[in-house]
Motif scaffolding. Structure first.
Motif, short mmCIF file in Angstrom:
data_model
loop_
_atom_site.label_atom_id
_atom_site.label_comp_id
_atom_site.label_asym_id
_atom_site.label_seq_id
_atom_site.Cartn_x
_atom_site.Cartn_y
_atom_site.Cartn_z
N THR A 1 49.00 20.39 51.21
CA THR A 1 48.71 22.16 51.03
C THR A 1 48.07 22.76 49.48
O THR A 1 48.11 22.23 48.76
N LEU A 2 48.37 23.66 50.49
CA LEU A 2 47.55 25.08 49.37
C LEU A 2 47.20 26.65 48.84
O LEU A 2 48.77 26.78 49.28
N ASN A 3 47.23 26.57 47.73
CA ASN A 3 48.11 27.49 46.78
C ASN A 3 46.85 28.72 46.31
O ASN A 3 47.06 29.28 45.24
N VAL A 4 45.68 28.95 46.95
CA VAL A 4 44.06 29.09 46.60
C VAL A 4 45.03 30.79 47.31
O VAL A 4 45.07 30.66 48.25
N PRO A 5 44.18 32.08 45.87
CA PRO A 5 44.50 32.72 46.64
C PRO A 5 43.33 33.21 47.94
O PRO A 5 42.37 32.81 47.46
#
Length: 204
Positions: free
Chosen positions: A196-200
């Motif tokens: 799971t990623l939260n990179v803009p």
């Protein structure tokens, strides 16, 4: 004999470490092909939230997911259609905003649970259009939360059922799975192997 458990633990540690490091950077689909059409709804207020959620209309995917999507699009192009992209990678923070507005796991992945496959850059929301850009009827709009969007709803015309059949069968040929409640959503078969990623989104 005491050395054997230590050796096994060491091997497992390095196996997991190398697996994490081997995950490639996400790729921008537009850099790979010009044969897709785009309508990234979350980069506009024209979506079920009614707010602009993305700073720019980008489609980022895991490399092997993008490769599979390229093959699927070529398949559709040979039949006179092309893929129109609604959504690809979605940062976890955006998922949280969606959940705050619509906390219904039937339609919105719970970001505090397993989240959405979009947060892993391994799912796409798509439809088909003709090669000259004409609309293909699928029975409901994108992000419509109701029975009309369900793939097990066959109360449609022969034309709509044929359009859905073409979309579903074409995507499944290249490793994408459907979900029951959204005709537009396709998750790559290996989706849980990605983090799971939260990179803009990389907006210029």
């Amino acid at each position: 004999m005491k050395l054997l458990p230590i050796l096994l633990l060491t091997i497992l540690f390095f196996s997991f470490s190398s697996e994490e490091k081997s995950q490639d950077p996400l790729v921008d689909l537009e850099t790979l092909s010009t044969e897709f059409s785009y309508e990234i709804r979350y980069a506009t207020p024209n979506n079920f939230i009614g707010e602009t959620l993305y700073d720019c209309p980008k489609c980022l995917l895991q490399p092997e997911v993008a490769e599979a999507l390229l093959k699927a699009n070529q398949y559709f192009c040979e039949k006179g259609f092309r893929i129109k992209i609604y959504d690809c990678y979605r940062p976890l923070d955006v998922q949280k905003k969606m959940w705050a507005k619509v906390p219904r796991a039937t339609y919105v992945g719970n970001p505090y649970g397993n989240g959405s496959i979009h947060n892993r850059a391994a799912a796409v929301d798509i439809t088909l259009e003709t090669l000259d850009g004409c609309y293909v009827e699928m029975g409901s709009d994108y992000d419509y939360f109701g029975r009309e969007a369900h793939i097990d709803n066959y109360n449609f015309s022969k034309e709509i059922l044929a359009n859905r059949k073409l979309l579903f069968e074409g995507m499944r040929k290249f490793g994408f799975n459907t979900i029951r409640t959204e005709w537009w959503h396709f998750s790559f078969r290996k989706n849980w192997s990605y983090k799971t990623l939260n990179v803009p989104l990389p907006c210029d």
